[in-house]
Design a protein around this motif. Structure first.
Motif, PDB file in Angstrom:
ATOM      1  N   ALA A  63      -7.410 -17.075  14.086  1.00 42.20           N
ATOM      2  CA  ALA A  63      -7.353 -15.659  13.716  1.00 42.20           C
ATOM      3  C   ALA A  63      -5.907 -15.268  12.972  1.00 42.20           C
ATOM      4  CB  ALA A  63      -7.732 -14.601  14.810  1.00 42.20           C
ATOM      5  N   SER A  65      -3.465 -12.320  10.677  1.00 43.66           N
ATOM      6  CA  SER A  65      -3.524 -11.043  10.104  1.00 43.66           C
ATOM      7  C   SER A  65      -2.248 -10.905   9.198  1.00 43.66           C
ATOM      8  CB  SER A  65      -3.322 -10.026  11.147  1.00 43.66           C
ATOM      9  OG  SER A  65      -3.192  -8.563  10.746  1.00 43.66           O
ATOM     10  N   GLU A  66      -2.667 -10.333   7.843  1.00 42.14           N
ATOM     11  CA  GLU A  66      -1.520  -9.857   7.000  1.00 42.14           C
ATOM     12  C   GLU A  66      -1.084  -8.586   7.260  1.00 42.14           C
ATOM     13  OE1 GLU A  66      -1.970 -11.602   2.938  1.00 42.14           O
ATOM     14  OE2 GLU A  66      -3.949 -11.517   3.520  1.00 42.14           O
ATOM     15  N   PHE A  68      -0.491  -6.736   9.443  1.00 44.52           N
ATOM     16  CA  PHE A  68      -1.159  -6.120  10.592  1.00 44.52           C
ATOM     17  C   PHE A  68      -2.060  -5.138   9.912  1.00 44.52           C
ATOM     18  CE2 PHE A  68       3.055  -7.426  12.288  1.00 44.52           C
ATOM     19  CZ  PHE A  68       2.482  -8.109  13.565  1.00 44.52           C
ATOM     20  N   GLU A  69      -2.695  -5.372   8.926  1.00 44.64           N
ATOM     21  CA  GLU A  69      -3.727  -4.458   8.367  1.00 44.64           C
ATOM     22  C   GLU A  69      -5.161  -4.867   8.509  1.00 44.64           C
ATOM     23  OE1 GLU A  69      -2.550  -3.607   4.428  1.00 44.64           O
ATOM     24  OE2 GLU A  69      -0.641  -2.837   4.856  1.00 44.64           O
ATOM     25  N   GLU A  70      -5.450  -6.011   8.086  1.00 44.14           N
ATOM     26  CA  GLU A  70      -6.620  -6.475   8.118  1.00 44.14           C
ATOM     27  C   GLU A  70      -6.680  -8.030   8.762  1.00 44.14           C
ATOM     28  OE1 GLU A  70      -9.968  -8.278   4.931  1.00 44.14           O
ATOM     29  OE2 GLU A  70      -8.698  -6.853   4.072  1.00 44.14           O
ATOM     30  N   SER A  71      -7.649  -8.117   9.750  1.00 48.19           N
ATOM     31  CA  SER A  71      -7.606  -9.454  10.274  1.00 48.19           C
ATOM     32  C   SER A  71      -8.780 -10.382   9.860  1.00 48.19           C
ATOM     33  CB  SER A  71      -7.921  -9.245  11.754  1.00 48.19           C
ATOM     34  OG  SER A  71      -6.883  -8.431  12.715  1.00 48.19           O
ATOM     35  N   VAL A  72      -8.242 -11.552   9.689  1.00 47.27           N
ATOM     36  CA  VAL A  72      -9.088 -12.772   9.324  1.00 47.27           C
ATOM     37  C   VAL A  72      -9.418 -13.748  10.492  1.00 47.27           C
ATOM     38  CG1 VAL A  72      -9.402 -14.605   7.623  1.00 47.27           C
ATOM     39  CG2 VAL A  72      -8.054 -12.466   6.988  1.00 47.27           C
TER      40      VAL A  72
END
Length: 187
Positions: A63, A65-66, A68-72
């Motif tokens: 996991a 996050s870029e 802290f906006e959208e987690s992948v």
């Protein structure tokens, strides 16, 4: 009388020595395990009475996050080879504890390879880079009933990223941590 006592002592020594020679890891054992960071299928093959070669194929969970906006969330295929030395088999048998399914304490050298594959979707501007890690590990494996097992281990070692063309990597070598807690089923 002395002769009888001597024969009794020698026979006891030979019997004890023969019992210790029968204490061994299993010839081959298969299973699956899961933990909070993935799922793996494994095989352990006996090399000596106390050393087994473990090989695994699995999916490690990842996991990130870029900004802290959208987690992948993704799964990363993992190929693992790990010679394990089960160092306390004789002690476990002397205390009438189980060693079936290679239940015992172990020291290993865990080698993990993650190929340049990702199961899941990642943004098009990101690229996963394959890596390898070599981690000396201490761990335990125990049985729960006849087929269920649990295993935990900890180790600290060396990791290396395989640099690709047109990719800037500040540091291709890194400190690698193996911290695992797994529950599994043994066939």
């Amino acid at each position: 009388m002395k002769y009888t006592l001597f024969v009794l002592l020698v026979t006891s020594f030979i019997s004890i020595k023969a019992q210790n020679q029968n204490i061994s890891v299993e010839k081959s054992t298969f299973g699956i395990q899961t933990g909070f960071l993935g799922i793996w299928a494994h095989n352990e093959t006996k090399l000596t009475n106390s050393i087994a070669l473990r090989s695994e194929l699995g999916l490690d969970f990842g996991a990130f996050s870029e900004n802290f906006e959208e987690s992948v969330f993704v799964f990363l295929p993992a190929i693992i080879v790990e010679p394990r030395w089960y160092y306390n088999l004789n002690k476990r048998v002397s205390k009438s504890k189980r060693i079936d399914g290679n239940s015992g304490n172990f020291i290993s050298i865990r080698t993990t390879y993650h190929p340049d594959l990702v199961i899941g979707s990642i943004p098009s501007h990101l690229n996963f880079i394959s890596d390898i890690s070599i981690i000396p590990t201490w761990g335990i494996r125990r049985n729960i009933g006849s087929h269920l097992t649990y295993e935990t281990g900890i180790g600290l070692g060396f990791g290396h990223l395989f640099k690709e063309k047109n990719v800037y990597i500040k540091d291709i070598n890194f400190l690698a941590l193996n911290l695992h807690l797994r529950i599994g089923y043994r066939f």
